[in-house]
Design a protein around this motif. Structure first.
Motif, PDB file in Angstrom:
ATOM      1  N   UNK A  75       2.770  14.796 -13.214  1.00  0.00           N
ATOM      2  CA  UNK A  75       1.976  14.985 -14.436  1.00  0.00           C
ATOM      3  C   UNK A  75       1.965  13.701 -15.272  1.00  0.00           C
ATOM      4  N   UNK A  76       3.113  13.012 -15.357  1.00  0.00           N
ATOM      5  CA  UNK A  76       3.184  11.750 -16.095  1.00  0.00           C
ATOM      6  C   UNK A  76       2.299  10.688 -15.450  1.00  0.00           C
ATOM      7  N   UNK A  77       2.316  10.631 -14.128  1.00  0.00           N
ATOM      8  CA  UNK A  77       1.505   9.652 -13.411  1.00  0.00           C
ATOM      9  C   UNK A  77       0.011   9.949 -13.602  1.00  0.00           C
ATOM     10  N   UNK A  78      -0.353  11.220 -13.544  1.00  0.00           N
ATOM     11  CA  UNK A  78      -1.747  11.612 -13.790  1.00  0.00           C
ATOM     12  C   UNK A  78      -2.152  11.172 -15.197  1.00  0.00           C
ATOM     13  N   UNK A  79      -1.286  11.422 -16.159  1.00  0.00           N
ATOM     14  CA  UNK A  79      -1.554  11.021 -17.554  1.00  0.00           C
ATOM     15  C   UNK A  79      -1.782   9.509 -17.638  1.00  0.00           C
ATOM     16  N   UNK A  80      -0.943   8.735 -16.936  1.00  0.00           N
ATOM     17  CA  UNK A  80      -1.081   7.283 -16.919  1.00  0.00           C
ATOM     18  C   UNK A  80      -2.460   6.875 -16.382  1.00  0.00           C
ATOM     19  N   UNK A  81      -2.872   7.468 -15.265  1.00  0.00           N
ATOM     20  CA  UNK A  81      -4.165   7.130 -14.676  1.00  0.00           C
ATOM     21  C   UNK A  81      -5.335   7.596 -15.545  1.00  0.00           C
ATOM     22  N   UNK A 107      -0.696  -0.876  -4.305  1.00  0.00           N
ATOM     23  CA  UNK A 107      -2.113  -0.679  -4.046  1.00  0.00           C
ATOM     24  C   UNK A 107      -2.263   0.756  -3.556  1.00  0.00           C
ATOM     25  N   UNK A 108      -3.020   1.532  -4.308  1.00  0.00           N
ATOM     26  CA  UNK A 108      -3.104   2.971  -4.077  1.00  0.00           C
ATOM     27  C   UNK A 108      -4.539   3.374  -3.746  1.00  0.00           C
ATOM     28  N   UNK A 109      -4.772   3.915  -2.552  1.00  0.00           N
ATOM     29  CA  UNK A 109      -6.107   4.460  -2.277  1.00  0.00           C
ATOM     30  C   UNK A 109      -6.423   5.588  -3.267  1.00  0.00           C
ATOM     31  N   UNK A 110      -7.636   5.584  -3.796  1.00  0.00           N
ATOM     32  CA  UNK A 110      -8.020   6.557  -4.809  1.00  0.00           C
ATOM     33  C   UNK A 110      -7.819   8.004  -4.358  1.00  0.00           C
ATOM     34  N   UNK A 111      -8.076   8.287  -3.097  1.00  0.00           N
ATOM     35  CA  UNK A 111      -7.929   9.661  -2.605  1.00  0.00           C
ATOM     36  C   UNK A 111      -6.508  10.189  -2.792  1.00  0.00           C
ATOM     37  N   UNK A 112      -5.517   9.300  -2.791  1.00  0.00           N
ATOM     38  CA  UNK A 112      -4.145   9.771  -2.983  1.00  0.00           C
ATOM     39  C   UNK A 112      -3.876  10.133  -4.446  1.00  0.00           C
ATOM     40  N   UNK A 113      -4.644   9.536  -5.355  1.00  0.00           N
ATOM     41  CA  UNK A 113      -4.539   9.942  -6.767  1.00  0.00           C
ATOM     42  C   UNK A 113      -5.103  11.345  -6.919  1.00  0.00           C
ATOM     43  N   UNK A 114      -6.198  11.618  -6.229  1.00  0.00           N
ATOM     44  CA  UNK A 114      -6.800  12.947  -6.297  1.00  0.00           C
ATOM     45  C   UNK A 114      -5.854  14.015  -5.751  1.00  0.00           C
ATOM     46  N   UNK A 115      -5.032  13.635  -4.765  1.00  0.00           N
ATOM     47  CA  UNK A 115      -4.043  14.575  -4.230  1.00  0.00           C
ATOM     48  C   UNK A 115      -3.022  14.996  -5.280  1.00  0.00           C
ATOM     49  N   UNK A 116      -2.758  14.134  -6.255  1.00  0.00           N
ATOM     50  CA  UNK A 116      -1.774  14.446  -7.300  1.00  0.00           C
ATOM     51  C   UNK A 116      -2.158  15.714  -8.057  1.00  0.00           C
ATOM     52  N   UNK A 117      -3.442  15.895  -8.310  1.00  0.00           N
ATOM     53  CA  UNK A 117      -3.910  17.071  -9.046  1.00  0.00           C
ATOM     54  C   UNK A 117      -3.602  18.347  -8.259  1.00  0.00           C
ATOM     55  N   UNK A 118      -3.846  18.300  -6.942  1.00  0.00           N
ATOM     56  CA  UNK A 118      -3.557  19.464  -6.105  1.00  0.00           C
ATOM     57  C   UNK A 118      -2.055  19.750  -6.075  1.00  0.00           C
ATOM     58  N   UNK A 119      -1.261  18.719  -5.994  1.00  0.00           N
ATOM     59  CA  UNK A 119       0.191  18.893  -5.936  1.00  0.00           C
ATOM     60  C   UNK A 119       0.747  19.441  -7.250  1.00  0.00           C
ATOM     61  N   UNK A 163       0.882  -1.166   0.000  1.00  0.00           N
ATOM     62  CA  UNK A 163       0.000   0.000   0.000  1.00  0.00           C
ATOM     63  C   UNK A 163       0.914   1.208   0.000  1.00  0.00           C
ATOM     64  N   UNK A 164       0.602   2.192  -0.834  1.00  0.00           N
ATOM     65  CA  UNK A 164       1.452   3.374  -0.966  1.00  0.00           C
ATOM     66  C   UNK A 164       0.619   4.555  -1.445  1.00  0.00           C
ATOM     67  N   UNK A 165       1.070   5.751  -1.117  1.00  0.00           N
ATOM     68  CA  UNK A 165       0.456   6.967  -1.665  1.00  0.00           C
ATOM     69  C   UNK A 165       0.938   7.154  -3.099  1.00  0.00           C
ATOM     70  N   UNK A 166       0.096   7.649  -3.968  1.00  0.00           N
ATOM     71  CA  UNK A 166       0.464   7.854  -5.372  1.00  0.00           C
ATOM     72  C   UNK A 166       1.675   8.765  -5.520  1.00  0.00           C
ATOM     73  N   UNK A 167       1.777   9.821  -4.707  1.00  0.00           N
ATOM     74  CA  UNK A 167       2.882  10.769  -4.852  1.00  0.00           C
ATOM     75  C   UNK A 167       4.234  10.109  -4.587  1.00  0.00           C
ATOM     76  N   UNK A 168       4.269   9.068  -3.769  1.00  0.00           N
ATOM     77  CA  UNK A 168       5.534   8.379  -3.487  1.00  0.00           C
ATOM     78  C   UNK A 168       6.108   7.764  -4.758  1.00  0.00           C
ATOM     79  N   UNK A 169       5.225   7.255  -5.602  1.00  0.00           N
ATOM     80  CA  UNK A 169       5.673   6.637  -6.840  1.00  0.00           C
ATOM     81  C   UNK A 169       6.318   7.685  -7.741  1.00  0.00           C
ATOM     82  N   UNK A 170       5.772   8.894  -7.745  1.00  0.00           N
ATOM     83  CA  UNK A 170       6.331   9.977  -8.556  1.00  0.00           C
ATOM     84  C   UNK A 170       7.618  10.521  -7.949  1.00  0.00           C
TER      85      UNK A 170
END
Length: 178
Positions: A62-68, A28-40, A6-13
């Protein structure tokens, strides 16, 4: 067999070594952490202290957001969002790395000690009985001190964590491998 974390999406970036593991890994990424990427990505607040590092990490975000947002990945994520705790089908990044997005729900179980994102990560790790991977030493300490029944690895010990076999259910407990 893929090693799951389990990890936050931003850690991968932020940590490039996570994308080149020694053996297959599923994040395994909780969806809310993907939403945080947009704010960051859009926010004026820096993600990293060094301006050059900050630009680099924001480009990776930005690349990770594009992937999702890719059509097939977006459809898999949307299906997972149809009900609480549903997991997406694997989103394949490459032969060694895949992502599973989970529609985690904060139930305030740990609300006094942990924020909603941390709670979702902890509940996901507990529910799926897989380790949590984090770079936040204070979070790791709070997990151990609160005797939360999840295994947590420091991001600096990623290679070690990948090589570890899953703890048996009998051994599952609040441990910190740092």
């Amino acid at each position: 067999m893929r090693r799951r974390f389990v990890i936050e999406a931003v850690m991968v970036a932020t940590y490039g070594q996570l994308l080149v593991p020694a053996r297959p890994v599923e994040y395994v990424i909780p969806y809310s952490t993907i939403m945080e990427l947009y704010d960051m990505k859009e926010g004026a607040e820096p993600v990293m202290d060094d301006p050059e590092d900050d630009r680099h990490v924001k480009a990776k975000i930005a690349e990770l957001i594009q992937f999702f947002q890719e059509s097939l990945n977006r459809k898999k994520i949307e299906r997972a969002l149809q009900s609480p705790w549903r997991e997406s089908a694997p989103l394949l990044l490459n032969g060694e790395v895949s992502f599973t997005v989970v529609n985690a729900m904060d139930n305030a179980q740990y609300g006094e000690v942990f924020d909603p994102i941390e709670t979702e990560q902890i509940l996901t790790a507990s529910r799926l009985q897989i380790p949590l991977l984090s770079d936040q030493l204070e979070l790791q300490d709070r997990i151990v001190n609160a005797e939360v029944p999840v295994q947590v690895f420091d991001i600096e010990d990623f290679e070690f964590a990948v090589e570890q076999e899953m703890e048996s259910e009998n051994d599952w407990g609040a441990t910190r491998d740092v």
